[in-house]
Design a protein around this motif. Sequence first.
Motif, mmCIF file in Angstrom:
data_model
loop_
_atom_site.group_PDB
_atom_site.id
_atom_site.type_symbol
_atom_site.label_atom_id
_atom_site.label_comp_id
_atom_site.label_asym_id
_atom_site.label_seq_id
_atom_site.Cartn_x
_atom_site.Cartn_y
_atom_site.Cartn_z
ATOM 1 N N GLU A 191 0.834 -1.208 0.000
ATOM 2 C CA GLU A 191 0.000 0.000 0.000
ATOM 3 C C GLU A 191 0.867 1.255 0.000
ATOM 4 O O GLU A 191 0.621 2.206 -0.748
ATOM 5 C CB GLU A 191 -0.925 -0.016 1.212
ATOM 6 C CG GLU A 191 -1.943 1.104 1.212
ATOM 7 C CD GLU A 191 -2.928 0.993 2.359
ATOM 8 O OE1 GLU A 191 -3.512 2.040 2.729
ATOM 9 O OE2 GLU A 191 -3.113 -0.117 2.891
ATOM 10 N N ASP A 192 1.883 1.258 0.838
ATOM 11 C CA ASP A 192 2.805 2.389 0.872
ATOM 12 C C ASP A 192 3.539 2.538 -0.461
ATOM 13 O O ASP A 192 3.740 3.654 -0.960
ATOM 14 C CB ASP A 192 3.831 2.210 1.992
ATOM 15 C CG ASP A 192 3.264 2.561 3.361
ATOM 16 O OD1 ASP A 192 2.347 3.394 3.431
ATOM 17 O OD2 ASP A 192 3.758 1.978 4.352
ATOM 18 N N MET A 193 3.954 1.406 -1.042
ATOM 19 C CA MET A 193 4.717 1.468 -2.281
ATOM 20 C C MET A 193 3.867 2.009 -3.429
ATOM 21 O O MET A 193 4.383 2.700 -4.312
ATOM 22 C CB MET A 193 5.267 0.079 -2.633
ATOM 23 C CG MET A 193 6.409 0.117 -3.641
ATOM 24 S SD MET A 193 7.872 0.949 -2.948
ATOM 25 C CE MET A 193 8.714 1.449 -4.435
ATOM 26 N N ALA A 198 1.640 4.291 -3.110
ATOM 27 C CA ALA A 198 1.667 5.743 -2.910
ATOM 28 C C ALA A 198 3.005 6.331 -3.362
ATOM 29 O O ALA A 198 3.052 7.427 -3.960
ATOM 30 C CB ALA A 198 1.409 6.071 -1.439
ATOM 31 N N VAL A 199 4.091 5.611 -3.103
ATOM 32 C CA VAL A 199 5.417 6.070 -3.531
ATOM 33 C C VAL A 199 5.501 6.118 -5.054
ATOM 34 O O VAL A 199 5.995 7.099 -5.638
ATOM 35 C CB VAL A 199 6.519 5.149 -2.957
ATOM 36 C CG1 VAL A 199 7.885 5.489 -3.569
ATOM 37 C CG2 VAL A 199 6.568 5.264 -1.443
ATOM 38 N N LEU A 247 10.450 2.174 3.592
ATOM 39 C CA LEU A 247 9.089 1.838 4.010
ATOM 40 C C LEU A 247 9.097 0.749 5.083
ATOM 41 O O LEU A 247 8.345 0.827 6.069
ATOM 42 C CB LEU A 247 8.272 1.384 2.803
ATOM 43 C CG LEU A 247 8.097 2.400 1.668
ATOM 44 C CD1 LEU A 247 7.325 1.781 0.510
ATOM 45 C CD2 LEU A 247 7.410 3.668 2.165
ATOM 46 N N THR A 306 2.597 9.289 7.029
ATOM 47 C CA THR A 306 2.850 9.158 5.586
ATOM 48 C C THR A 306 4.180 9.779 5.148
ATOM 49 O O THR A 306 4.508 9.732 3.968
ATOM 50 C CB THR A 306 1.717 9.820 4.778
ATOM 51 O OG1 THR A 306 1.637 11.215 5.133
ATOM 52 C CG2 THR A 306 0.384 9.143 5.044
ATOM 53 N N HIS A 351 7.117 8.787 5.469
ATOM 54 C CA HIS A 351 8.060 7.802 4.921
ATOM 55 C C HIS A 351 7.829 7.576 3.425
ATOM 56 O O HIS A 351 8.751 7.202 2.705
ATOM 57 C CB HIS A 351 7.955 6.488 5.681
ATOM 58 C CG HIS A 351 6.638 5.808 5.619
ATOM 59 N ND1 HIS A 351 5.437 6.472 5.731
ATOM 60 C CD2 HIS A 351 6.311 4.487 5.455
ATOM 61 C CE1 HIS A 351 4.443 5.611 5.638
ATOM 62 N NE2 HIS A 351 4.947 4.405 5.472
ATOM 63 N N GLN A 352 6.608 7.810 2.952
ATOM 64 C CA GLN A 352 6.327 7.640 1.526
ATOM 65 C C GLN A 352 7.081 8.686 0.705
ATOM 66 O O GLN A 352 7.707 8.367 -0.305
ATOM 67 C CB GLN A 352 4.821 7.742 1.277
ATOM 68 C CG GLN A 352 4.017 6.640 1.952
ATOM 69 C CD GLN A 352 2.525 6.899 1.910
ATOM 70 O OE1 GLN A 352 2.067 7.920 1.394
ATOM 71 N NE2 GLN A 352 1.748 5.973 2.460
ATOM 72 N N ALA A 377 10.783 7.843 0.825
ATOM 73 C CA ALA A 377 11.112 6.702 -0.028
ATOM 74 C C ALA A 377 11.218 7.150 -1.492
ATOM 75 O O ALA A 377 12.117 6.706 -2.226
ATOM 76 C CB ALA A 377 10.053 5.611 0.113
#
Length: 336
Positions: A24-26, A28-29, A65, A76, A78-79, A82
Amino acid sequence: MTRPMPSPETAAPSLDPLVALVAEDMAAVNALILDRMQSPVALIPQLASHLIAAGGKRLRPLITLAAAQLCGYRGTRHQMLAACVEFIHTATLLHDDVVDESLLRRGAASANAVFGNKSSVLVGDFLFSRAFQLMVEDGSLRVLGVLANASAVIAEGEVHQLLTTGDLATDEARYLEVIGAKTAVLFAAAAEVGAVVADRPEEEISALRYFGTQLGVAFQLIDDALDYAASQAALGKTVGDDFREGKVTLPVILAYARGTAEEKAFWHRTIEDLEQTDDDLTTAQALMEKYGTIRETVERARQVGEDAKAALARFPALPIRASLMEAIDFAVARGY
């Protein structure tokens, strides 16, 4: 010369568990990367997209992440960081391929081969600038210091490598200094900022920085081994590039140190004088096989990887920690 394959009963280490845990984070990245590489100057997104479309493991932003998740971070920031880490890495790839005159990157034509050296250098500069914009948007001087320092050290490492190219007086200590700067420092920064945004104690920040450093060293040791031991299709770039460019990497350092006078003369001709024939790469590989220098380089990477694992021992035994452990094994066992 080929790398040994895992035994059938032992599954090869994979990044898949790590990718799944930060998916999920990736996402967003990736969206942020696509947004921030846009520019009214059409060549910039065109060239950046060429490199990004070629794929890649995105290991460095994955580490950011994962480090944040390991430290229990719920925001958020960290997004954005990253994405910043990936922009720094991509910029260095663009510059490296120009310096090395590389024609392949991740199995496809390199950006400089398609768009030319001038465009590649300038778009690399643009991506560095985007990275610094993201750092400023984050607003943390601590984060800015970590990533800005990493960017400076990477540049120093690349210049240092340029100075060691063709110099067989380069010893293991100097070689490790080079790869620590040009490769490991960004892995270290990627892990460190994940802990910084989570506001973790200094001991945990330091542990993740050390984890990143050792992972980066192991990663580069394997890269340097694969330049002589992989197939071109698996490597994604031309096998023997380091040899043709006269780079003094650990497999060369060990083979040179253990060689006879005649073998040392071979290395002086091919690495220092860059007087190479079509058969010389095969000879170099044979000498490395004779003295076990590829195997030893891989074993050094494995040992460094164990140090990286030890640094994670202070963190809770969560799935994200296990996936980072497996990422270390992947970095050592990968064939590409």
